[in-house]
Design a protein around this motif. Sequence first.
Motif, PDB file in Angstrom:
ATOM      1  N   SER A  50      28.348  51.845  37.647  1.00  0.00           N
ATOM      2  CA  SER A  50      28.281  50.565  38.349  1.00  0.00           C
ATOM      3  C   SER A  50      29.531  49.786  37.984  1.00  0.00           C
ATOM      4  CB  SER A  50      27.024  49.780  37.964  1.00  0.00           C
ATOM      5  OG  SER A  50      27.034  49.458  36.585  1.00  0.00           O
ATOM      6  N   CYS A  51      29.998  48.981  38.912  1.00  0.00           N
ATOM      7  CA  CYS A  51      31.237  48.233  38.688  1.00  0.00           C
ATOM      8  C   CYS A  51      30.885  46.801  38.306  1.00  0.00           C
ATOM      9  CB  CYS A  51      32.100  48.248  39.945  1.00  0.00           C
ATOM     10  SG  CYS A  51      33.775  47.616  39.700  1.00  0.00           S
ATOM     11  N   PRO A  52      31.150  46.390  37.070  1.00  0.00           N
ATOM     12  CA  PRO A  52      30.779  45.036  36.649  1.00  0.00           C
ATOM     13  C   PRO A  52      31.606  43.983  37.361  1.00  0.00           C
ATOM     14  CG  PRO A  52      32.121  46.080  34.965  1.00  0.00           C
ATOM     15  CD  PRO A  52      31.842  47.139  35.996  1.00  0.00           C
ATOM     16  N   GLN A  53      31.006  42.837  37.537  1.00  0.00           N
ATOM     17  CA  GLN A  53      31.725  41.716  38.125  1.00  0.00           C
ATOM     18  C   GLN A  53      32.728  41.166  37.118  1.00  0.00           C
ATOM     19  OE1 GLN A  53      31.565  40.613  41.277  1.00  0.00           O
ATOM     20  NE2 GLN A  53      30.156  42.332  41.668  1.00  0.00           N
ATOM     21  N   PRO A  54      33.894  40.745  37.575  1.00  0.00           N
ATOM     22  CA  PRO A  54      34.893  40.217  36.640  1.00  0.00           C
ATOM     23  C   PRO A  54      34.402  38.961  35.947  1.00  0.00           C
ATOM     24  CG  PRO A  54      35.528  39.775  38.915  1.00  0.00           C
ATOM     25  CD  PRO A  54      34.359  40.703  38.976  1.00  0.00           C
ATOM     26  N   GLN A  55      34.751  38.839  34.677  1.00  0.00           N
ATOM     27  CA  GLN A  55      34.359  37.668  33.906  1.00  0.00           C
ATOM     28  C   GLN A  55      35.216  36.452  34.232  1.00  0.00           C
ATOM     29  OE1 GLN A  55      31.625  37.687  31.870  1.00  0.00           O
ATOM     30  NE2 GLN A  55      31.337  39.718  32.763  1.00  0.00           N
ATOM     31  N   THR A  56      36.413  36.702  34.731  1.00  0.00           N
ATOM     32  CA  THR A  56      37.319  35.615  35.096  1.00  0.00           C
ATOM     33  C   THR A  56      37.676  35.742  36.568  1.00  0.00           C
ATOM     34  OG1 THR A  56      39.256  36.912  34.432  1.00  0.00           O
ATOM     35  CG2 THR A  56      38.281  35.449  32.785  1.00  0.00           C
ATOM     36  N   VAL A  57      37.879  34.616  37.229  1.00  0.00           N
ATOM     37  CA  VAL A  57      38.229  34.591  38.646  1.00  0.00           C
ATOM     38  C   VAL A  57      39.602  33.929  38.784  1.00  0.00           C
ATOM     39  CG1 VAL A  57      37.604  33.765  40.937  1.00  0.00           C
ATOM     40  CG2 VAL A  57      35.808  34.443  39.307  1.00  0.00           C
ATOM     41  N   PRO A  58      40.605  34.645  39.307  1.00  0.00           N
ATOM     42  CA  PRO A  58      41.934  34.041  39.451  1.00  0.00           C
ATOM     43  C   PRO A  58      41.958  32.984  40.545  1.00  0.00           C
ATOM     44  CG  PRO A  58      41.896  36.228  40.427  1.00  0.00           C
ATOM     45  CD  PRO A  58      40.574  36.042  39.736  1.00  0.00           C
ATOM     46  N   VAL A  59      42.812  31.993  40.366  1.00  0.00           N
ATOM     47  CA  VAL A  59      43.018  30.922  41.337  1.00  0.00           C
ATOM     48  C   VAL A  59      44.455  30.995  41.815  1.00  0.00           C
ATOM     49  CG1 VAL A  59      43.038  28.432  41.719  1.00  0.00           C
ATOM     50  CG2 VAL A  59      41.277  29.452  40.268  1.00  0.00           C
ATOM     51  N   THR A  60      44.653  31.029  43.129  1.00  0.00           N
ATOM     52  CA  THR A  60      45.989  31.116  43.708  1.00  0.00           C
ATOM     53  C   THR A  60      46.377  29.767  44.309  1.00  0.00           C
ATOM     54  OG1 THR A  60      45.688  33.457  44.232  1.00  0.00           O
ATOM     55  CG2 THR A  60      47.451  32.298  45.382  1.00  0.00           C
ATOM     56  N   PHE A  61      47.556  29.279  43.957  1.00  0.00           N
ATOM     57  CA  PHE A  61      48.086  28.036  44.513  1.00  0.00           C
ATOM     58  C   PHE A  61      48.954  28.408  45.713  1.00  0.00           C
ATOM     59  CE2 PHE A  61      47.282  27.284  40.020  1.00  0.00           C
ATOM     60  CZ  PHE A  61      46.479  26.163  40.083  1.00  0.00           C
ATOM     61  N   LEU A  62      48.448  28.143  46.909  1.00  0.00           N
ATOM     62  CA  LEU A  62      49.072  28.629  48.131  1.00  0.00           C
ATOM     63  C   LEU A  62      50.286  27.816  48.551  1.00  0.00           C
ATOM     64  CD1 LEU A  62      45.848  29.430  50.195  1.00  0.00           C
ATOM     65  CD2 LEU A  62      47.286  31.003  48.880  1.00  0.00           C
ATOM     66  N   SER A  63      50.442  26.624  48.027  1.00  0.00           N
ATOM     67  CA  SER A  63      51.598  25.806  48.369  1.00  0.00           C
ATOM     68  C   SER A  63      52.027  25.025  47.141  1.00  0.00           C
ATOM     69  CB  SER A  63      51.275  24.840  49.518  1.00  0.00           C
ATOM     70  OG  SER A  63      50.420  23.792  49.073  1.00  0.00           O
ATOM     71  N   SER A  64      53.235  24.460  47.235  1.00  0.00           N
ATOM     72  CA  SER A  64      53.765  23.717  46.106  1.00  0.00           C
ATOM     73  C   SER A  64      53.049  22.392  45.886  1.00  0.00           C
ATOM     74  CB  SER A  64      55.268  23.457  46.312  1.00  0.00           C
ATOM     75  OG  SER A  64      55.477  22.740  47.516  1.00  0.00           O
ATOM     76  N   ARG A  65      52.183  21.992  46.830  1.00  0.00           N
ATOM     77  CA  ARG A  65      51.472  20.726  46.689  1.00  0.00           C
ATOM     78  C   ARG A  65      50.020  20.936  46.249  1.00  0.00           C
ATOM     79  NH1 ARG A  65      52.617  16.868  51.724  1.00  0.00           N
ATOM     80  NH2 ARG A  65      51.747  15.399  50.214  1.00  0.00           N
ATOM     81  N   SER A  66      49.592  22.178  46.093  1.00  0.00           N
ATOM     82  CA  SER A  66      48.203  22.441  45.711  1.00  0.00           C
ATOM     83  C   SER A  66      48.051  22.357  44.200  1.00  0.00           C
ATOM     84  CB  SER A  66      47.768  23.811  46.213  1.00  0.00           C
ATOM     85  OG  SER A  66      48.603  24.829  45.707  1.00  0.00           O
ATOM     86  N   TYR A  67      46.882  21.947  43.759  1.00  0.00           N
ATOM     87  CA  TYR A  67      46.617  21.839  42.328  1.00  0.00           C
ATOM     88  C   TYR A  67      45.112  21.957  42.098  1.00  0.00           C
ATOM     89  CZ  TYR A  67      45.152  17.021  43.273  1.00  0.00           C
ATOM     90  OH  TYR A  67      44.517  15.917  43.760  1.00  0.00           O
ATOM     91  N   LEU A  68      44.753  22.142  40.838  1.00  0.00           N
ATOM     92  CA  LEU A  68      43.360  22.247  40.432  1.00  0.00           C
ATOM     93  C   LEU A  68      43.113  21.233  39.330  1.00  0.00           C
ATOM     94  CD1 LEU A  68      40.612  23.769  40.461  1.00  0.00           C
ATOM     95  CD2 LEU A  68      41.569  25.300  38.731  1.00  0.00           C
ATOM     96  N   ALA A  69      42.164  20.332  39.544  1.00  0.00           N
ATOM     97  CA  ALA A  69      41.819  19.305  38.556  1.00  0.00           C
ATOM     98  C   ALA A  69      40.524  19.712  37.853  1.00  0.00           C
ATOM     99  CB  ALA A  69      41.670  17.943  39.226  1.00  0.00           C
ATOM    100  N   LEU A  70      40.576  19.835  36.534  1.00  0.00           N
ATOM    101  CA  LEU A  70      39.407  20.214  35.739  1.00  0.00           C
ATOM    102  C   LEU A  70      39.121  19.128  34.708  1.00  0.00           C
ATOM    103  CD1 LEU A  70      40.076  24.019  35.099  1.00  0.00           C
ATOM    104  CD2 LEU A  70      38.586  22.973  36.807  1.00  0.00           C
TER     105      LEU A  70
END
Length: 522
Positions: free
Chosen positions: A233-253
């Motif tokens: 069985s193929c386990p689900q990844p423990q981490t999920v990558p985030v892709t910034f598609l443009s120079s104005r995109s960001y992630l606030a945590l």
Amino acid sequence: GFPGNTNADSVVHCRLQPPFEARFLRFLPLAWNPRGRIGMRIEVYGCAYKSEVVYFDGQSALLYKLDKKPLKPVRDVISLKFKAIQSNGILLHREGQHGNHITLELIKGKLVFFLNSGNAKLPTTVAPVTLTLGSLLDDQHWHSVLIELLDTQVNFTVDKHTHHFQAKGESSYLDLNFEISFGGIPTPGRARPFTRQSFHGCLENLYYNGVDVTELAKKHKPQILMMGNVSFSCPQPQTVPVTFLSSRSYLALPGSSGEDKVSVTFQFRTWNRAGHLLFGELQRGSGSFVLFLKDGKLKLSLFQPGQSPRNVTAGAGLNDGQWHSVSLSAKWSHVNVVVDDDTAVQPLVAVLIDSGDTYYFGALYEQSCEAHKHRGNPSGLYYIDADGSGPLGPFLVYCNMTDAAWTVVRHGGPDAVTVRGAPSGHPRSAVSFAYAAGAGQVRAVVSLAERCEQRLALRCGTARRPDSRDGTPLSWWVGRTNETHTYWGGSLPDAQKCTCGLEGNCIDSQYYCNCDAGRSEW
């Protein structure tokens, strides 16, 4: 043959090519024609995709022992899909008695197929061959592989991209031992069970010449030897990558507001030499920090009121498209940055840390219009960060993509301003141009440029160019360092001539400026 009763349905069992299961087809007669032939349509009503998955933990492998036949095969076909967790690892390996071998290996996210004939008598053109396809294949998505070996013909396909290779002379790629390993190169009986880094991830629908290898392993058939921790069985990844598609995109945590420490750990990969990775504000107005790339190096800048920025640099060549791990920790007067677990930065001293409530990831701005041009972007408005994501923020420019990339910094005023006359001794100020970039940002753009231009033009109508009696010009403009200039677009400093005077084509040859002719026209 088709049954004589045209109203009856015929149901047949079929065997489809892997990875499809055998299901049923229904033949529906339509009508007889005079020659006794029948028209029909075929409905597929039960065809299903069959999926067999095997998981390797980076220290495991499958060894498939082939049927020993008196004649060597004339063709080998290997097909599979893989989902990689790590960027390096052996997917398959098969070798012969004389050093000849084939190996499929993931190296820094690229899939490499090695072929070695092992025959020293062959010309160098058929000595070791390396075929490379794909990139960033360690993205935890499924990728398909097809390998076809037909004597001297080799077809290597990854995600519909095929590399064809035709060896010269007699090849011995198919003259190999009667076993093939998947997931690693096992060495039974040795202290180290695997000589090279094994594959960490999942294989799906693993077929060798039409044989479902995973199914044999699940049924514990004697042809299969399992080494290490192999599961189906193929386990689900423990981490999920985030892709910034443009120079104005960001992630606030959210952060831990009000604590006396900062602790952030993440991984990143990019080909950008410069860009923001992380920004955070400290509580109670105690400052801010920014973690960014500059020239492929990781830099941390800490800004506090009344103090010069404190900077730390770690790592090099981090814009290679590979994953890099970063750990930032700060408590009271100590700040530590670790890159890839082997580059540590000594603590800073005399820095009071008071954590904020939000962390901002992303906003990887390009440094120049030249960088946008290299990425194939057309002319248009773009944000750039001219100081390589240092303390200056990004700003909007127009990138004119000609043979060279021109960066146009626009101002917010009209293109032309009318200045009416004023009594003698009462100079009139025309306008102050406010550019979209600040003075520091403009200086940063100029420092990057091979050539820089700024044009200010003076047009006149029904009046001569106003000068004082001693010849001192009464019109001027002030530069960025508050210096006064009396020449205008196309002329030179201290020339005392307009462009037409330098070029010798003024409308009145007595004067060095068209405005001095006093014509009733602009």
